[in-house]
Design a protein around this motif. Structure first.
Motif, PDB file in Angstrom:
ATOM      1  N   GLU A   1      80.962  77.685  31.528  1.00 51.82           N
ATOM      2  CA  GLU A   1      82.326  77.133  31.478  1.00 51.82           C
ATOM      3  C   GLU A   1      82.654  76.308  32.722  1.00 51.82           C
ATOM      4  O   GLU A   1      83.635  75.575  32.747  1.00 51.82           O
ATOM      5  N   ASN A   2      81.813  76.429  33.751  1.00 48.58           N
ATOM      6  CA  ASN A   2      82.070  75.669  34.975  1.00 48.58           C
ATOM      7  C   ASN A   2      81.245  74.381  35.051  1.00 48.58           C
ATOM      8  O   ASN A   2      81.240  73.710  36.077  1.00 48.58           O
ATOM      9  N   ILE A   3      80.532  74.059  33.970  1.00 45.64           N
ATOM     10  CA  ILE A   3      79.764  72.812  33.962  1.00 45.64           C
ATOM     11  C   ILE A   3      80.592  71.697  33.318  1.00 45.64           C
ATOM     12  O   ILE A   3      81.309  71.917  32.347  1.00 45.64           O
TER      13      ILE A   3
ATOM     14  N   PRO B   1      80.549  72.557  28.349  1.00 47.36           N
ATOM     15  CA  PRO B   1      79.677  72.542  27.163  1.00 47.36           C
ATOM     16  C   PRO B   1      80.106  73.566  26.115  1.00 47.36           C
ATOM     17  O   PRO B   1      79.852  73.386  24.928  1.00 47.36           O
ATOM     18  N   LEU B   2      80.793  74.627  26.557  1.00 43.36           N
ATOM     19  CA  LEU B   2      81.226  75.654  25.604  1.00 43.36           C
ATOM     20  C   LEU B   2      82.347  75.167  24.698  1.00 43.36           C
ATOM     21  O   LEU B   2      82.593  75.743  23.643  1.00 43.36           O
ATOM     22  N   ASP B   3      83.037  74.115  25.120  1.00 39.44           N
ATOM     23  CA  ASP B   3      84.115  73.567  24.292  1.00 39.44           C
ATOM     24  C   ASP B   3      83.571  72.673  23.180  1.00 39.44           C
ATOM     25  O   ASP B   3      84.325  72.211  22.329  1.00 39.44           O
ATOM     26  N   MET B   4      82.280  72.403  23.238  1.00 40.90           N
ATOM     27  CA  MET B   4      81.706  71.457  22.275  1.00 40.90           C
ATOM     28  C   MET B   4      81.241  72.187  21.011  1.00 40.90           C
ATOM     29  O   MET B   4      80.807  73.333  21.073  1.00 40.90           O
ATOM     30  N   PRO B   5      81.330  71.509  19.856  1.00 39.71           N
ATOM     31  CA  PRO B   5      80.847  72.134  18.627  1.00 39.71           C
ATOM     32  C   PRO B   5      79.325  72.286  18.676  1.00 39.71           C
ATOM     33  O   PRO B   5      78.664  71.621  19.479  1.00 39.71           O
ATOM     34  N   PRO B   6      78.737  73.159  17.822  1.00 41.71           N
ATOM     35  CA  PRO B   6      77.279  73.283  17.816  1.00 41.71           C
ATOM     36  C   PRO B   6      76.634  71.942  17.485  1.00 41.71           C
ATOM     37  O   PRO B   6      77.218  71.134  16.767  1.00 41.71           O
ATOM     38  N   VAL B   7      75.453  71.728  18.023  1.00 34.20           N
ATOM     39  CA  VAL B   7      74.765  70.474  17.738  1.00 34.20           C
ATOM     40  C   VAL B   7      74.061  70.612  16.383  1.00 34.20           C
ATOM     41  O   VAL B   7      73.679  71.705  15.983  1.00 34.20           O
ATOM     42  N   GLU B   8      73.960  69.487  15.699  1.00 38.92           N
ATOM     43  CA  GLU B   8      73.338  69.539  14.362  1.00 38.92           C
ATOM     44  C   GLU B   8      72.056  68.736  14.332  1.00 38.92           C
ATOM     45  O   GLU B   8      71.897  67.768  15.067  1.00 38.92           O
TER      46      GLU B   8
END
Ligand code: GDP
Length: 417
Positions: A6-8, A285-292
């Motif tokens: 969460e800090n990245i 990066p945790l705010d991003m949806p899973p990559v497809e």
């Protein structure tokens, strides 16, 4: 690497050419580096002063990704090409970053290229903060640039600051600093402060009216982003800071608004607030949806998804290949799992396994490529030792193959249609 996910912040600085992207990048790196060095009293590196000459010359690091530290955050600054004509390159970088600072010139305002980049960022749903730069130039116009961002880009900038004056000394009314509209404080940059926060003072009488007017706008606009906040606002005519921040962050991540800042990166005015903004409003990066991606063998139908989780099977995307004294250096965005030095990974395009000889991170403050043993989902890293790997390739766990990229990036312009 012990940074919590969460800090990245994986971010880029994007701009119309000449708006000050390079200068802003260098200032951000320099400023965070200076304060980082100052903060680490025991490591013997505090001798590096906030050297005026060095600051003027700039760090001028040309790297696909460079890591700097700001407060408790690790910021991976991803290079975006200055010439937006190379659309494929811009798209590639937009794909691997999670958020962006968009730099505008207060003199030229919004130009045709700014529109192109803005649309591309819309396409990739990149959350943004805006920075109106060059407020120290004669002819700088904050309000006009702000209005153009709204009308020409159909954006929703939220002014967090207003400049105190415009143009450079010794012209009358020149830019002296900026006003933080939430705090209602005047902020000044002291060159001697060596990376410390901007100096906070009371707002000078002459800017009080302007500040009050813009503050009402700010509070009203943010209150309207959230129903419960609106209730608080209607009752008290103000909003508490933590709720204000939370609401603004959420709306920025949804792409509904873009917090807007201003200053002169050349003079370091406004650089520290932009770094704070990256930390406060841009996604981790945790705010991003899973990559497809797809099953490279074509056997499994439908999209495969990977979460940003170090425990998942590894997959990553190669977004840039550069050659330096160590040979080829592949920059990778790790989307899931953990990548270890000495491991073998699959390139689904060639069907071959590749050896990850070394992992290296380009550090802004030491300006060195620091070797590391492993890197986790959500991070950006440079890899040495890959042989038959090109930009746009996926690398993944050979037992759990996935092909992330469905766009093959040619070195030509990709149509946005
Ligand atoms: P880029 O093309 O967007 O990377 O822009 P640069 O950072 O190279 O800046 C273009 C020119 O504008 C250079 O001559 C910079 O020194 C100058 N510049 C950048 N930022 C500022 C600023 O805040 N104030 C002034 N006066 N000049 C600036």
């Amino acid at each position: 690497m012990d940074t919590e996910l969460e800090n990245i912040r994986n971010i880029g600085i994007i701009a119309h050419i000449d708006a000050g992207k390079t200068t802003t990048t260098e200032r951000v790196l320099y400023y965070s580096g200076a304060s980082h060095r100052m903060g680490s009293v025991d490591d013997g590196t505090t001798t590096t002063d906030f050297d005026e000459e060095e600051a003027k010359r700039g760090i001028t690091i040309y790297s696909a990704a460079i890591t700097c530290h700001w407060r408790d955050k690790t910021i991976n600054l991803i290079d975006t090409p200055g010439h937006v004509d190379f659309t494929a390159e811009v798209e590639r970088s937009l794909r691997v970053l999670d958020g962006a600072i968009v730099v505008f010139s207060a003199v030229e305002g919004v130009e045709a290229q700014s529109e192109t980049v803005w649309r591309q960022a819309n396409h990739y749903k990149v959350p943004r903060v805006c920075f109106i730069n060059k407020m120290d130039r004669i002819g700088a116009d904050f309000e006009q640039t702000f209005d153009e961002i709204k009308s020409r880009l159909e954006a929703h900038p939220i002014a967090m600051q207003v400049p105190m004056g415009a143009g450079s000394a010794p012209a009358p009314g020149y830019l002296t600093g900026i006003i933080d509209l939430y705090k209602m404080k005047a902020l000044y940059f002291d060159p001697e402060s060596k990376g410390a926060d901007m100096r906070e003072e009371e707002i000078p009488e002459e800017f009080q009216g302007l500040a009050e007017e813009w503050r009402s706008r700010l509070i009203e606009e943010v209150a309207q982003l959230d129903e419960s906040l609106l209730e608080v606002y209607l009752e008290t005519e103000d909003v508490p800071y933590d709720l204000f921040q939370k609401t603004l962050r959420a709306a920025t991540l949804r792409g509904e608004v873009q917090p807007l800042f201003c200053g002169s990166s050349l003079d370091f005015i406004g650089v520290q607030p932009i770094l704070d903004a990256v930390s406060d409003y841009l996604p981790s990066p945790l705010d991003m949806p899973p990559v497809e991606g797809d099953d490279p063998s074509g056997k499994k139908q439908g999209k495969l998804k990977r979460d940003c989780n170090p425990e998942e099977q590894f997959c990553g995307l190669v977004f840039k290949v550069v050659t330096d004294q160590h040979g080829e250096f592949h920059f990778i965005r790790v989307y899931s799992g953990t990548l270890k030095s000495g491991s073998r990974v699959l390139n689904p395009r060639t069907g071959k396994k590749e050896l990850v000889s070394q992992l290296r991170r380009v550090q802004a403050d030491s300006r060195e490529k620091i070797e590391t043993d492993e890197v986790y989902a959500g991070d950006i890293i440079g890899v040495i030792g890959l042989k038959d790997v090109a930009t746009g390739d996926t690398l993944c766990d050979s037992k759990h193959p996935i092909a992330l990229e469905n766009i093959v990036f040619p070195e030509t312009v990709i149509s946005m249609a």
